[in-house]
Enzyme design. Structure first.
Site, short mmCIF file in Angstrom:
data_model
loop_
_atom_site.label_atom_id
_atom_site.label_comp_id
_atom_site.label_asym_id
_atom_site.label_seq_id
_atom_site.Cartn_x
_atom_site.Cartn_y
_atom_site.Cartn_z
N THR A 31 0.93 -1.27 0.10
CA THR A 31 -0.07 -0.03 0.05
C THR A 31 0.92 1.14 -0.06
OG1 THR A 31 -0.08 0.09 2.27
CG2 THR A 31 -1.78 -1.03 1.35
N CYS A 60 1.89 2.94 9.55
CA CYS A 60 0.90 3.08 10.49
C CYS A 60 1.37 2.97 11.90
CB CYS A 60 -0.17 2.32 10.47
SG CYS A 60 -1.14 1.99 8.66
N CYS A 101 -3.52 0.93 14.89
CA CYS A 101 -4.32 1.36 13.69
C CYS A 101 -5.20 0.10 13.47
CB CYS A 101 -3.46 1.53 12.52
SG CYS A 101 -4.60 2.09 11.08
N ARG A 129 -7.19 -2.88 8.10
CA ARG A 129 -7.09 -4.16 7.76
C ARG A 129 -5.68 -4.66 8.15
NH1 ARG A 129 -9.09 -7.38 2.34
NH2 ARG A 129 -8.47 -9.62 3.10
N ARG A 159 4.22 6.69 2.93
CA ARG A 159 3.48 7.90 3.51
C ARG A 159 2.27 7.85 4.58
NH1 ARG A 159 1.12 5.66 -0.81
NH2 ARG A 159 -1.39 5.36 -0.92
N CYS A 168 -0.58 7.01 7.36
CA CYS A 168 -1.84 6.35 7.18
C CYS A 168 -2.81 7.73 7.34
CB CYS A 168 -2.00 5.25 7.97
SG CYS A 168 -3.89 4.61 8.32
N CYS A 218 -5.07 6.36 11.15
CA CYS A 218 -4.36 6.38 12.57
C CYS A 218 -3.40 7.84 12.48
CB CYS A 218 -3.62 5.37 12.90
SG CYS A 218 -2.21 5.09 11.70
#
Length: 393
Positions: free
Chosen positions: A59, A63, A67, A70, A92, A94, A97
């Site tokens: 992705t 995080c 968080c 999923r 980058r 999230c 969170c």
């Protein structure tokens, strides 16, 4: 034959690359799965927030451990000591969170604090949809967050604030009607329908300082020492335990400085006897009328206490969970300490998580005695029930 050999030779490097890639994935999976930080990610452990961050290669984001997104596959996860390290590696933050900002708990507290200020400033109570939209959350999620932080729902908080405003307004406004509408009530009839629950007396009496309110009381003896019982015309307003009868009466006078305290008569003695029975014969399970005022949160706690059966206990944390505020164990303890009617609202049935009695406003030894007596009554009732079943069989 020649074509097949050529094809195998051409595919051999690809198969070797796939094999190597698979080996690296397996190694990454094993390394991540055995890392203690992965266990914190699986548990969404909020206490691990700030200690490390994790990124997900598929992705491109990183995080906090807590968080709620999923959970990724272990082979796609990397750990980072700081948010800056994760961003330097090309990931980058999230949006769910917000790992660069404050902790989720702090953000939730800030959201709820802003909503509380919005409720307090509003002339009329904002709707749940309005509050949620202002917070940038769905109504369901906002309702859950608000209740988790405060222990009450937004509606209950708004009602409590309106009740507080009407008490202040009754002392300053020229008329009762003016005070009612200044406090935000849409109609006088709606307020009068609940005025005694809110004020404990008629509005006119409250404006006059409560001189017309009469409280009957008596001090008696029980196996735990002196017991003071006091009641209005609506029900019990105080039950106190102690060693010094004079001190109990003095406490009553301080709690109700504007009321007229009157010694109980023969009829009142029956109410006193019923209260004493809660101490001496707890299995009787008397339900007595109450006239107690408290905050919305305190009332929720007291209702939960009343639901604990004789002979059973619950921890402060369990009561907090039952009222929908799992992190409010300390506030539950404070509500127990504020209970004005000992034994009638059984705050003595709330204990520490390890089963130790914890504190008690009227003395820990009295709490132990009450719990022991109720346990005996429970066991005796169980024995009688078993004997009756055997005789019927």
């Amino acid at each position: 034959m020649t074509t097949s050999i050529r094809k195998n030779r051409e595919e051999a490097p690809r198969r070797r690359r796939q094999s190597a890639l698979g080996a690296r994935k397996n190694a990454t999976f094993a390394a991540t799965a055995s890392d203690p930080r992965w266990a914190a990610v699986l548990a969404r452990d909020a206490e691990a927030d700030g200690r490390f961050f994790y990124s997900v290669s598929t992705t491109g984001i990183y995080c906090r451990p807590s968080c709620g997104a999923r959970r990724p596959r272990p082979e796609h996860v990397r750990f980072h000591a700081t948010a800056a390290d994760a961003e330097q590696a090309g990931f980058r933050p999230c949006k769910r969170c917000a790992p660069r900002g404050s902790s989720p708990d702090a953000r939730r507290a800030a959201i709820v604090a802003a909503a509380c200020r919005q409720i307090e400033r509003a002339e009329t109570a904002p709707t749940l949809a309005d509050l949620a939209a202002r917070a940038g959350l769905s109504p369901h999620h906002f309702h859950r967050v608000f209740r988790r932080v405060t222990g009450v729902t937004p509606r209950e908080y708004a009602l409590a604030r309106r009740e507080e405003r009407v008490r202040d307004a009754l002392e300053e406004a020229d008329t009762v009607t003016e005070a009612i509408f200044d406090a935000g009530y849409g109609s006088a009839g709606r307020f009068y329908a609940r005025s005694r629950d809110i004020l404990g007396m008629a509005p006119a009496e409250y404006r006059a300082g409560g001189p017309k309110s009469t409280i009957r009381f008596a001090v008696s003896r029980c196996s735990l020492g002196s017991i003071l019982v006091a009641a209005t015309e609506r029900g019990l307003c105080a039950v106190q335990l102690g060693d010094d009868a004079g001190a109990l009466v003095h406490n009553l006078e301080e709690r109700f400085p504007s009321a007229s305290l009157v010694a109980g008569d023969a009829d009142f003695d029956r109410l006193v006897a019923a209260v004493v029975a809660l101490v001496e014969t707890p299995r009787a399970g008397h339900r007595l009328p109450l006239d107690v005022q408290g905050t919305a949160f305190q009332r929720r706690v007291w209702q939960a206490l009343a639901a604990i059966p004789v002979g059973e206990t619950a921890s402060y944390a369990e009561i907090a969970a039952r009222i929908g505020a799992p992190r409010a164990a300390r506030a539950v303890a404070a509500a127990c300490a504020a209970n004005p009617v000992a034994v009638a609202i059984p705050c003595h049935r709330v204990v520490q998580r390890d089963g130790s009695p914890g504190g008690y406003r009227w003395g820990v030894e009295r709490k132990r005695a009450l719990l022991a007596r109720e346990a005996e009554a429970r066991d005796a009732g169980t024995s009688r029930s078993r004997a009756r079943q055997e005789s019927e069989a």
